[in-house]
Design an enzyme around this catalytic site. Structure first.
Site, PDB file in Angstrom:
ATOM      1  N   ASP A  96       0.861  -1.181   0.000  1.00 48.17           N
ATOM      2  CA  ASP A  96       0.000   0.000   0.000  1.00 48.17           C
ATOM      3  C   ASP A  96       0.900   1.234   0.000  1.00 48.17           C
ATOM      4  O   ASP A  96       1.537   1.546   1.010  1.00 48.17           O
ATOM      5  CB  ASP A  96      -0.913  -0.001   1.224  1.00 48.17           C
ATOM      6  CG  ASP A  96      -2.011  -1.055   1.137  1.00 48.17           C
ATOM      7  OD1 ASP A  96      -1.900  -1.962   0.294  1.00 48.17           O
ATOM      8  OD2 ASP A  96      -2.977  -0.975   1.929  1.00 48.17           O
ATOM      9  N   LYS A 157      -6.767   3.026  -3.343  1.00 48.80           N
ATOM     10  CA  LYS A 157      -7.126   3.004  -1.926  1.00 48.80           C
ATOM     11  C   LYS A 157      -7.471   4.413  -1.461  1.00 48.80           C
ATOM     12  O   LYS A 157      -6.766   5.371  -1.775  1.00 48.80           O
ATOM     13  CB  LYS A 157      -5.962   2.432  -1.113  1.00 48.80           C
ATOM     14  CG  LYS A 157      -6.200   2.409   0.399  1.00 48.80           C
ATOM     15  CD  LYS A 157      -5.028   1.758   1.123  1.00 48.80           C
ATOM     16  CE  LYS A 157      -5.143   1.906   2.638  1.00 48.80           C
ATOM     17  NZ  LYS A 157      -4.022   1.276   3.359  1.00 48.80           N
ATOM     18  N   LYS A 185      -9.937  -0.153  -2.593  1.00 50.08           N
ATOM     19  CA  LYS A 185      -9.833  -0.434  -1.166  1.00 50.08           C
ATOM     20  C   LYS A 185     -10.325   0.757  -0.360  1.00 50.08           C
ATOM     21  O   LYS A 185      -9.825   1.871  -0.505  1.00 50.08           O
ATOM     22  CB  LYS A 185      -8.390  -0.773  -0.772  1.00 50.08           C
ATOM     23  CG  LYS A 185      -8.221  -1.029   0.735  1.00 50.08           C
ATOM     24  CD  LYS A 185      -6.809  -1.480   1.076  1.00 50.08           C
ATOM     25  CE  LYS A 185      -6.600  -1.584   2.586  1.00 50.08           C
ATOM     26  NZ  LYS A 185      -5.237  -2.056   2.933  1.00 50.08           N
TER      27      LYS A 185
END
EC number: 4.1.2.4
Length: 228
Positions: A96, A157, A185
Protein backbone atom coordinates in the site's frame (compact mmCIF):
# COMPACT_ATOMS: atom_id res chain seq x y z
CA UNK A 1 -30.52 -0.40 -0.02
CA UNK A 2 -27.78 -2.31 1.78
CA UNK A 3 -28.28 -6.07 1.75
CA UNK A 4 -28.55 -7.95 5.05
CA UNK A 5 -25.13 -8.71 6.45
CA UNK A 6 -25.77 -12.45 6.30
CA UNK A 7 -25.71 -12.30 2.50
CA UNK A 8 -22.07 -11.23 2.26
CA UNK A 9 -19.09 -12.85 3.94
CA UNK A 10 -16.98 -9.89 5.02
CA UNK A 11 -13.84 -11.88 5.86
CA UNK A 12 -12.40 -12.17 2.31
CA UNK A 13 -12.67 -8.40 1.91
CA UNK A 14 -10.65 -7.54 5.00
CA UNK A 15 -7.04 -6.41 5.22
CA UNK A 16 -6.55 -7.10 8.94
CA UNK A 17 -4.53 -4.06 9.93
CA UNK A 18 -2.09 -3.13 12.69
CA UNK A 19 -0.07 0.00 11.92
CA UNK A 20 0.19 1.36 15.44
CA UNK A 21 3.85 2.41 15.93
CA UNK A 22 3.67 0.81 19.40
CA UNK A 23 2.86 -2.62 17.95
CA UNK A 24 5.06 -5.40 19.34
CA UNK A 25 6.08 -8.76 17.82
CA UNK A 26 3.56 -10.41 20.13
CA UNK A 27 0.79 -8.20 18.78
CA UNK A 28 1.83 -9.06 15.22
CA UNK A 29 1.69 -12.76 16.08
CA UNK A 30 -1.86 -12.27 17.35
CA UNK A 31 -2.78 -10.35 14.20
CA UNK A 32 -1.55 -13.22 12.03
CA UNK A 33 -3.33 -15.83 14.13
CA UNK A 34 -6.60 -13.92 13.84
CA UNK A 35 -6.21 -13.45 10.10
CA UNK A 36 -5.65 -17.17 9.66
CA UNK A 37 -8.56 -18.11 11.92
CA UNK A 38 -11.05 -15.84 10.19
CA UNK A 39 -9.64 -16.23 6.66
CA UNK A 40 -9.02 -12.54 6.07
CA UNK A 41 -7.50 -11.45 2.76
CA UNK A 42 -4.28 -10.11 4.28
CA UNK A 43 -2.52 -8.81 7.32
CA UNK A 44 -1.43 -5.21 6.82
CA UNK A 45 1.49 -4.17 8.99
CA UNK A 46 4.64 -2.07 9.15
CA UNK A 47 7.60 -3.08 6.95
CA UNK A 48 9.68 -4.09 9.97
CA UNK A 49 7.27 -6.98 10.62
CA UNK A 50 7.00 -8.39 7.09
CA UNK A 51 9.47 -11.23 7.65
CA UNK A 52 7.77 -12.29 10.89
CA UNK A 53 4.34 -12.32 9.23
CA UNK A 54 5.61 -14.25 6.21
CA UNK A 55 7.01 -16.93 8.49
CA UNK A 56 3.86 -17.13 10.62
CA UNK A 57 1.53 -17.32 7.61
CA UNK A 58 3.60 -19.77 5.56
CA UNK A 59 1.19 -22.03 3.65
CA UNK A 60 -1.77 -20.17 5.16
CA UNK A 61 -4.47 -18.31 3.25
CA UNK A 62 -3.88 -14.68 4.31
CA UNK A 63 -1.30 -12.75 2.32
CA UNK A 64 1.17 -10.25 3.76
CA UNK A 65 0.63 -6.58 3.00
CA UNK A 66 2.77 -3.66 4.12
CA UNK A 67 2.80 0.11 3.68
CA UNK A 68 5.28 2.20 1.71
CA UNK A 69 5.96 5.90 2.28
CA UNK A 70 3.48 5.74 5.14
CA UNK A 71 1.73 7.84 6.28
CA UNK A 72 2.77 11.06 4.49
CA UNK A 73 3.93 9.93 1.05
CA UNK A 74 6.60 12.61 1.24
CA UNK A 75 9.64 10.34 1.14
CA UNK A 76 11.98 10.60 -1.83
CA UNK A 77 11.22 8.28 -4.73
CA UNK A 78 14.49 6.43 -4.12
CA UNK A 79 13.54 5.74 -0.51
CA UNK A 80 10.07 4.55 -1.48
CA UNK A 81 11.49 2.30 -4.18
CA UNK A 82 14.03 0.77 -1.80
CA UNK A 83 11.37 0.26 0.86
CA UNK A 84 9.08 -1.41 -1.66
CA UNK A 85 11.79 -3.68 -3.09
CA UNK A 86 12.96 -4.71 0.36
CA UNK A 87 9.41 -5.53 1.45
CA UNK A 88 8.85 -7.62 -1.67
CA UNK A 89 12.20 -9.37 -1.19
CA UNK A 90 11.15 -10.19 2.38
CA UNK A 91 7.96 -11.82 1.12
CA UNK A 92 5.27 -9.14 1.08
CA UNK A 93 2.90 -9.72 -1.82
CA UNK A 94 0.85 -6.54 -1.43
CA UNK A 95 2.15 -2.98 -1.00
CA UNK A 96 0.00 0.00 0.00
CA UNK A 97 1.94 3.00 -1.35
CA UNK A 98 1.12 6.59 -0.34
CA UNK A 99 1.02 8.96 -3.30
CA UNK A 100 3.14 12.13 -3.11
CA UNK A 101 0.35 14.60 -2.37
CA UNK A 102 2.54 17.68 -2.70
CA UNK A 103 3.47 16.74 -6.25
CA UNK A 104 -0.16 16.04 -7.09
CA UNK A 105 -1.37 19.39 -5.78
CA UNK A 106 1.48 21.19 -7.56
CA UNK A 107 0.47 19.64 -10.86
CA UNK A 108 3.60 17.48 -11.10
CA UNK A 109 1.62 14.60 -12.50
CA UNK A 110 4.51 13.03 -14.43
CA UNK A 111 6.50 12.69 -11.20
CA UNK A 112 3.55 11.04 -9.46
CA UNK A 113 3.11 8.63 -12.37
CA UNK A 114 6.80 7.78 -12.65
CA UNK A 115 7.20 7.08 -8.94
CA UNK A 116 4.26 4.70 -8.85
CA UNK A 117 5.12 3.03 -12.16
CA UNK A 118 8.69 2.36 -11.00
CA UNK A 119 7.45 0.65 -7.85
CA UNK A 120 4.99 -1.48 -9.83
CA UNK A 121 7.67 -2.51 -12.34
CA UNK A 122 10.42 -3.16 -9.80
CA UNK A 123 8.43 -5.31 -7.38
CA UNK A 124 6.00 -7.29 -9.52
CA UNK A 125 3.55 -7.56 -6.63
CA UNK A 126 0.09 -6.13 -5.97
CA UNK A 127 0.40 -2.37 -5.48
CA UNK A 128 -2.37 -0.28 -3.93
CA UNK A 129 -2.10 3.47 -4.41
CA UNK A 130 -3.18 5.39 -1.30
CA UNK A 131 -4.72 8.63 -2.57
CA UNK A 132 -5.64 10.27 0.77
CA UNK A 133 -8.98 11.35 -0.68
CA UNK A 134 -9.95 13.32 2.43
CA UNK A 135 -7.49 16.10 1.53
CA UNK A 136 -8.15 16.20 -2.22
CA UNK A 137 -10.70 18.07 -4.29
CA UNK A 138 -13.07 16.15 -6.54
CA UNK A 139 -10.89 16.98 -9.54
CA UNK A 140 -7.71 15.94 -7.72
CA UNK A 141 -9.25 12.63 -6.62
CA UNK A 142 -10.18 11.72 -10.16
CA UNK A 143 -6.82 12.87 -11.54
CA UNK A 144 -4.86 10.91 -8.92
CA UNK A 145 -6.91 7.80 -9.59
CA UNK A 146 -6.39 8.04 -13.35
CA UNK A 147 -2.63 8.62 -12.96
CA UNK A 148 -2.23 5.60 -10.70
CA UNK A 149 -4.41 3.42 -12.90
CA UNK A 150 -2.23 4.31 -15.88
CA UNK A 151 0.89 3.58 -13.81
CA UNK A 152 -0.24 -0.03 -13.43
CA UNK A 153 -1.43 -0.29 -9.83
CA UNK A 154 -3.76 -3.10 -8.83
CA UNK A 155 -5.93 -1.10 -6.40
CA UNK A 156 -6.99 2.46 -5.70
CA UNK A 157 -7.13 3.00 -1.93
CA UNK A 158 -9.02 5.85 -0.30
CA UNK A 159 -6.84 6.83 2.63
CA UNK A 160 -4.23 6.11 5.27
CA UNK A 161 -6.76 6.73 8.04
CA UNK A 162 -4.49 9.35 9.58
CA UNK A 163 -6.42 12.23 7.97
CA UNK A 164 -9.91 10.76 8.05
CA UNK A 165 -11.37 7.65 6.55
CA UNK A 166 -13.32 6.20 3.66
CA UNK A 167 -16.64 7.62 2.49
CA UNK A 168 -19.25 6.08 0.25
CA UNK A 169 -18.93 9.00 -2.16
CA UNK A 170 -15.17 8.55 -2.53
CA UNK A 171 -15.48 4.80 -3.02
CA UNK A 172 -18.06 5.38 -5.75
CA UNK A 173 -15.76 7.87 -7.48
CA UNK A 174 -12.79 5.49 -7.40
CA UNK A 175 -14.97 2.64 -8.63
CA UNK A 176 -16.10 4.82 -11.55
CA UNK A 177 -12.47 5.39 -12.54
CA UNK A 178 -11.49 1.75 -11.96
CA UNK A 179 -14.43 0.37 -13.99
CA UNK A 180 -13.72 -3.15 -12.76
CA UNK A 181 -10.22 -3.06 -14.27
CA UNK A 182 -8.60 -2.85 -10.84
CA UNK A 183 -9.76 -3.07 -7.23
CA UNK A 184 -10.88 -0.37 -4.81
CA UNK A 185 -9.83 -0.43 -1.17
CA UNK A 186 -11.80 1.51 1.44
CA UNK A 187 -9.79 2.23 4.56
CA UNK A 188 -10.16 4.21 7.77
CA UNK A 189 -12.97 4.48 10.29
CA UNK A 190 -14.85 1.30 9.34
CA UNK A 191 -16.71 0.59 12.58
CA UNK A 192 -19.76 -1.53 11.76
CA UNK A 193 -20.76 -4.37 9.49
CA UNK A 194 -23.48 -2.14 8.03
CA UNK A 195 -20.86 0.48 7.16
CA UNK A 196 -18.62 -2.18 5.62
CA UNK A 197 -21.49 -3.47 3.50
CA UNK A 198 -22.39 0.02 2.36
CA UNK A 199 -18.81 0.53 1.16
CA UNK A 200 -18.84 -2.83 -0.62
CA UNK A 201 -22.08 -1.94 -2.39
CA UNK A 202 -20.50 1.38 -3.37
CA UNK A 203 -17.72 -0.52 -5.13
CA UNK A 204 -15.09 -1.47 -2.54
CA UNK A 205 -13.42 -4.79 -3.21
CA UNK A 206 -11.17 -4.62 -0.15
CA UNK A 207 -11.60 -3.11 3.33
CA UNK A 208 -8.73 -1.91 5.51
CA UNK A 209 -9.61 -2.04 9.19
CA UNK A 210 -8.07 -2.73 12.57
CA UNK A 211 -11.41 -4.11 13.77
CA UNK A 212 -11.87 -7.06 11.46
CA UNK A 213 -12.43 -9.56 14.24
CA UNK A 214 -15.07 -7.37 15.87
CA UNK A 215 -16.83 -6.88 12.54
CA UNK A 216 -17.09 -10.62 12.09
CA UNK A 217 -18.01 -11.42 15.69
CA UNK A 218 -20.37 -8.66 16.61
CA UNK A 219 -21.78 -7.13 13.44
CA UNK A 220 -22.92 -4.08 15.37
CA UNK A 221 -21.58 -0.66 16.30
CA UNK A 222 -18.04 -0.65 17.63
CA UNK A 223 -16.63 1.92 19.98
CA UNK A 224 -13.15 3.32 20.13
CA UNK A 225 -11.81 2.20 16.76
CA UNK A 226 -8.45 3.45 15.66
CA UNK A 227 -8.67 4.90 12.16
CA UNK A 228 -5.81 2.99 10.57
Amino acid sequence: MVAPSAEIDLAPYIDHTLLDPLATPAAIAQLCEEADRYHFATVCLAPIYVRQAVELLYRRTPRVCTVIGFPTGAHTSAVKLYEAQEAADHGATELDVVVNLGWLKAGQTEAVHQEMAEIVAATGVTVKAILETTVLSETEKRLAAEICLDAGVSFLKTSTGWRGGATVADVKLLAQVARDRIGVKASGGIRTAAQALELIHAGATRLGTSRGVDLIRNRDTLEGETNY
